[in-house]
Scaffold this motif. Structure first.
Motif, PDB file in Angstrom:
ATOM      1  N   PRO A 114      -3.865  12.131-104.634  1.00 40.80           N
ATOM      2  CA  PRO A 114      -4.799  13.245-104.805  1.00 40.80           C
ATOM      3  C   PRO A 114      -6.042  13.070-103.949  1.00 40.80           C
ATOM      4  O   PRO A 114      -6.562  11.967-103.814  1.00 40.80           O
ATOM      5  N   CYS A 115      -6.505  14.172-103.371  1.00 44.03           N
ATOM      6  CA  CYS A 115      -7.726  14.190-102.567  1.00 44.03           C
ATOM      7  C   CYS A 115      -8.916  13.759-103.432  1.00 44.03           C
ATOM      8  O   CYS A 115      -9.032  14.156-104.591  1.00 44.03           O
ATOM      9  N   GLY A 116      -9.775  12.951-102.848  1.00 50.04           N
ATOM     10  CA  GLY A 116     -10.934  12.437-103.581  1.00 50.04           C
ATOM     11  C   GLY A 116     -11.937  13.515-103.948  1.00 50.04           C
ATOM     12  O   GLY A 116     -12.760  13.327-104.836  1.00 50.04           O
ATOM     13  N   PHE A 117     -11.859  14.653-103.268  1.00 45.09           N
ATOM     14  CA  PHE A 117     -12.788  15.734-103.621  1.00 45.09           C
ATOM     15  C   PHE A 117     -12.117  16.811-104.468  1.00 45.09           C
ATOM     16  O   PHE A 117     -12.561  17.118-105.566  1.00 45.09           O
ATOM     17  N   CYS A 118     -11.005  17.377-103.941  1.00 46.79           N
ATOM     18  CA  CYS A 118     -10.470  18.587-104.581  1.00 46.79           C
ATOM     19  C   CYS A 118      -9.239  18.352-105.466  1.00 46.79           C
ATOM     20  O   CYS A 118      -8.804  19.251-106.163  1.00 46.79           O
ATOM     21  N   PHE A 119      -8.649  17.154-105.398  1.00 46.21           N
ATOM     22  CA  PHE A 119      -7.459  16.782-106.173  1.00 46.21           C
ATOM     23  C   PHE A 119      -6.147  17.361-105.641  1.00 46.21           C
ATOM     24  O   PHE A 119      -5.103  17.210-106.262  1.00 46.21           O
ATOM     25  N   LEU A 164      -9.732  12.080 -98.073  1.00 48.40           N
ATOM     26  CA  LEU A 164      -9.808  13.539 -98.234  1.00 48.40           C
ATOM     27  C   LEU A 164      -8.578  14.240 -97.668  1.00 48.40           C
ATOM     28  O   LEU A 164      -7.994  13.789 -96.687  1.00 48.40           O
ATOM     29  N   CYS A 165      -8.220  15.351 -98.276  1.00 50.79           N
ATOM     30  CA  CYS A 165      -7.082  16.133 -97.801  1.00 50.79           C
ATOM     31  C   CYS A 165      -7.456  16.852 -96.504  1.00 50.79           C
ATOM     32  O   CYS A 165      -8.607  16.837 -96.073  1.00 50.79           O
ATOM     33  N   GLU A 166      -6.472  17.532 -95.913  1.00 46.33           N
ATOM     34  CA  GLU A 166      -6.694  18.175 -94.620  1.00 46.33           C
ATOM     35  C   GLU A 166      -7.697  19.332 -94.728  1.00 46.33           C
ATOM     36  O   GLU A 166      -8.383  19.651 -93.760  1.00 46.33           O
ATOM     37  N   ILE A 167      -7.810  19.936 -95.891  1.00 48.18           N
ATOM     38  CA  ILE A 167      -8.756  21.048 -96.037  1.00 48.18           C
ATOM     39  C   ILE A 167     -10.178  20.510 -96.180  1.00 48.18           C
ATOM     40  O   ILE A 167     -11.095  20.928 -95.483  1.00 48.18           O
ATOM     41  N   CYS A 168     -10.353  19.544 -97.073  1.00 44.95           N
ATOM     42  CA  CYS A 168     -11.688  18.986 -97.301  1.00 44.95           C
ATOM     43  C   CYS A 168     -12.233  18.275 -96.064  1.00 44.95           C
ATOM     44  O   CYS A 168     -13.442  18.204 -95.870  1.00 44.95           O
ATOM     45  N   SER A 169     -11.338  17.723 -95.230  1.00 44.18           N
ATOM     46  CA  SER A 169     -11.839  17.000 -94.057  1.00 44.18           C
ATOM     47  C   SER A 169     -11.936  17.895 -92.819  1.00 44.18           C
ATOM     48  O   SER A 169     -12.319  17.437 -91.751  1.00 44.18           O
TER      49      SER A 169
HETATM   50 ZN   LIG Z   1      -9.341  18.086-100.729  1.00 40.04          ZN
END
Ligand SMILES: [Zn+2]
Length: 207
Positions: free
Chosen positions: A55-60, A72-77
């Protein structure tokens, strides 16, 4: 009625979202007809997903970490995303459906599936505390964001409506503009299954 082994597998499949015992039974009898090789392929694919995603550290959102070992996932980064707008969704499938139609330029937060009743205690399974932390201290979770608007993009189901009201109350003190999706999504419907026009108008007419 079934042998213990069959029943156990039916019970396991019945835990999948949206799968009842009837469909679970069909899965089991389908599996029974597969060759050993096909079953191994399936089992390995499941293990691979489980082992390679986190899971992404920001958005899960679940993502496959790259060699850079980003948290972080590709969207958050993605630096081209608008980090003043946060879209709160219930589940990954809703996010994917929104992303396909691109009505949202900001980033996301996955809250968890909303309960099927209005009871306040049922809200405990939602990541409300985590959401507040990310709105208040996004940087601590690796995202340089300063949110001006929080879009509650939950589903127009009983649980989604209840969670929207609950979040509006819970997030009030953070002094952010809180919006919810506009009309257009049929009552009881889910973003996951909505068509392009419906999703675009729901975001455009948010209030
Ligand atoms: Zn994310």
């Amino acid at each position: 009625m079934y042998s213990n082994k069959i029943q156990k597998l039916i019970d396991l499949f019945s835990r999948f979202p949206g799968i009842g015992p009837k469909v679970a039974g069909r899965f089991v009898f389908y599996l029974a007809k597969l060759t050993d090789k096909e079953v191994k392929e399936l089992a390995n694919a499941i293990l691979e997903v489980k082992n390679s995603l986190r899971p992404c550290g920001f958005c899960f959102k679940l993502f496959e970490p790259s060699e850079a070992q980003s948290n972080l996932c590709e969207i958050c980064s993605d630096n081209s995303r608008d980090r003043t707008i946060l879209g709160v969704v219930e589940k990954e499938a809703d996010l994917v459906s929104i992303e396909k139609n691109k009505p949202h330029k900001g980033i996301y937060f996955i809250l968890g599936e909303t309960p099927s009743s209005f009871k306040q205690e049922n809200m405990k399974s939602l990541k409300v505390k985590e959401l507040k932390q990310r709105i208040e201290k996004a940087k601590a979770f690796g995202v340089a964001a300063d949110f001006k608007e929080i879009i509650l993009a939950l589903n127009p189901t009983i649980g989604g409506e209840a969670a929207t009201l609950y979040l509006e109350r819970e997030l009030k003190d953070l002094n952010k503009k809180i919006t919810r999706l506009g009309r257009g999504l049929p009552s009881g419907g889910e973003l996951e299954y909505a068509d392009r026009e419906t999703i675009l108008s729901a975001f455009k007419n948010r209030k």
